[in-house]
Scaffold this active site. Structure first.
Site, PDB file in Angstrom:
ATOM      1  N   TYR A  21      -8.282 -10.855   0.030  1.00  0.00           N
ATOM      2  CA  TYR A  21      -8.223  -9.783   1.196  1.00  0.00           C
ATOM      3  C   TYR A  21      -8.611  -8.200   1.005  1.00  0.00           C
ATOM      4  O   TYR A  21      -9.553  -7.824   1.404  1.00  0.00           O
ATOM      5  CB  TYR A  21      -7.013  -9.879   1.923  1.00  0.00           C
ATOM      6  CG  TYR A  21      -6.720  -8.676   2.875  1.00  0.00           C
ATOM      7  CD1 TYR A  21      -7.492  -8.478   3.939  1.00  0.00           C
ATOM      8  CD2 TYR A  21      -5.632  -7.747   2.636  1.00  0.00           C
ATOM      9  CE1 TYR A  21      -7.278  -7.164   4.662  1.00  0.00           C
ATOM     10  CE2 TYR A  21      -5.613  -6.679   3.398  1.00  0.00           C
ATOM     11  CZ  TYR A  21      -6.379  -6.367   4.444  1.00  0.00           C
ATOM     12  OH  TYR A  21      -6.051  -5.229   5.192  1.00  0.00           O
ATOM     13  N   ASP A  48      -3.951   0.566   2.074  1.00  0.00           N
ATOM     14  CA  ASP A  48      -3.812   0.917   0.705  1.00  0.00           C
ATOM     15  C   ASP A  48      -3.985  -0.244  -0.127  1.00  0.00           C
ATOM     16  O   ASP A  48      -3.865   0.014  -1.627  1.00  0.00           O
ATOM     17  CB  ASP A  48      -2.271   1.647   0.720  1.00  0.00           C
ATOM     18  CG  ASP A  48      -1.281   0.242   1.193  1.00  0.00           C
ATOM     19  OD1 ASP A  48      -1.678  -0.547   1.631  1.00  0.00           O
ATOM     20  OD2 ASP A  48       0.055   0.711   1.092  1.00  0.00           O
ATOM     21  N   GLU A  49      -4.153  -1.458   0.080  1.00  0.00           N
ATOM     22  CA  GLU A  49      -4.010  -2.265  -0.766  1.00  0.00           C
ATOM     23  C   GLU A  49      -5.290  -2.466  -1.562  1.00  0.00           C
ATOM     24  O   GLU A  49      -5.472  -3.140  -2.859  1.00  0.00           O
ATOM     25  CB  GLU A  49      -3.982  -3.910  -0.144  1.00  0.00           C
ATOM     26  CG  GLU A  49      -2.710  -4.001   0.584  1.00  0.00           C
ATOM     27  CD  GLU A  49      -2.425  -5.644   1.021  1.00  0.00           C
ATOM     28  OE1 GLU A  49      -3.111  -6.545   0.436  1.00  0.00           O
ATOM     29  OE2 GLU A  49      -1.931  -5.573   2.263  1.00  0.00           O
TER      30      GLU A  49
END
Length: 310
Positions: free
Chosen positions: A146, A123-124
């Protein structure tokens, strides 16, 4: 079904391999480079399973990947560098593994004419959201190296669907917790520190909100998407359980029997997203529902990390 699971000795990957072997007749090959976050120990009791083979190797090794993909019906790609703080300190291994490694797998999958390629994402990639929940149609707006590399991999997977008609699927999952998670992650780290009477460092004022899902629920959702998901689609996997980092810390202290005096507020992390929340309606339409409460999952984690449930 013959399944190649890459990154299958890591936290979520190993739990997924276990889930497949426990709940299906699939033949599973696990490929893992056994970097710091992966371990054969995560597959203890399953390394010699008659339907399982473990291979130590890197997803960027095209010759090895070609050999393994040739015998696979589907690929499930968990392989990734996944720690935000580490990515801020140095992004190169994240770009190399998360993007270039995914490209290697996609090229091999294309040549082998596989049935399905499932990319495990996060979800990031959506960035932060202050109100409401992200749906699969929302734009990607990652805010740290990331998540940027995971977003890049998602777009690469999508491009292979659009340009090569590769049968791809993408899942984006909220924060996982459960057994076999690397001790640098918040919940296992704080359980150990709380039990040892150490301080628990909380970024900023602890108001950052995360959505938590127990890893077994996530594995069940991944399995449903792999088998029933529509080719070319993205599926959010979330529990609806939102907690601030401070609330999570307090629940850990309560579960372990620690004291709130152990909470230590520290300087906030650069690029720290305020809130994640995703809409999992699309995945639930496939027949999946989360079964674990946060409290039950946390109790299982305490038993596991403090040695009561090996």
């Amino acid at each position: 079904m013959d399944v190649l699971v890459t990154g299958g000795a890591g936290f979520i990957g190993s739990n997924f391999v276990r889930y497949l072997l426990d709940n299906s007749d699939d033949s599973v090959v696990t490929l893992d480079a056994l970097t710091y976050a992966g371990s054969r120990d995560n597959l203890a009791g399953y390394l010699d399973h008659p339907n399982h083979r473990f291979v130590e190797g890197d997803i960027r090794d095209r010759e090895l990947v070609d050999d393994l993909v040739a015998d696979a019906d589907v690929i499930v790609n968990f392989a990734a560098e996944s720690h935000v703080d580490r990515s801020i300190g140095g992004a190169e291994p994240f770009v190399s593994t998360n993007v270039q490694g995914t490209q290697t797998l996609l090229d091999a999958a294309l040549d082998a004419d596989i049935d399905r390629f499932l990319q495990i994402s996060t979800d990031e990639v959506y960035g932060e959201i202050h109100d409401g929940k992200f749906t699969e149609d929302d734009p990607l707006a990652p805010r740290n190296p990331y998540s940027a590399t995971k977003a890049g991999a998602d777009l690469l997977v999508r491009s292979y669907r659009e340009t090569h008609d590769l049968p791809t699927l993408i899942t984006r999952t909220c924060n996982n917790f459960g057994p076999r998670q690397h001790p640098e992650k918040l919940i296992p780290k704080f359980i150990q520190r709380a039990a040892n009477g150490e301080t628990l460092p909380v970024y900023g004022d602890g108001s950052n909100v995360r959505e938590w899902i127990y890893v077994e629920d996530n594995c069940a959702a991944l399995d449903v998407v792999l088998r029933e998901g529509d080719i070319g689609e993205v599926y959010n996997i979330g529990s609806g359980v939102e907690l601030s980092n401070l609330e999570t810390t307090e629940k850990i202290l309560e579960a372990v029997g620690g004291s709130e005096d152990q909470i230590e507020f520290v300087e906030d992390r650069a690029g720290h997203d305020q809130r994640y929340a995703i809409d999992a309606t699309k995945t639930k339409a496939l027949g999946w529902e989360p079964e674990w409460s946060f409290e039950d999952g946390l109790e299982a984690c305490v038993d596991y990390y403090l040695g009561d449930d090996e």
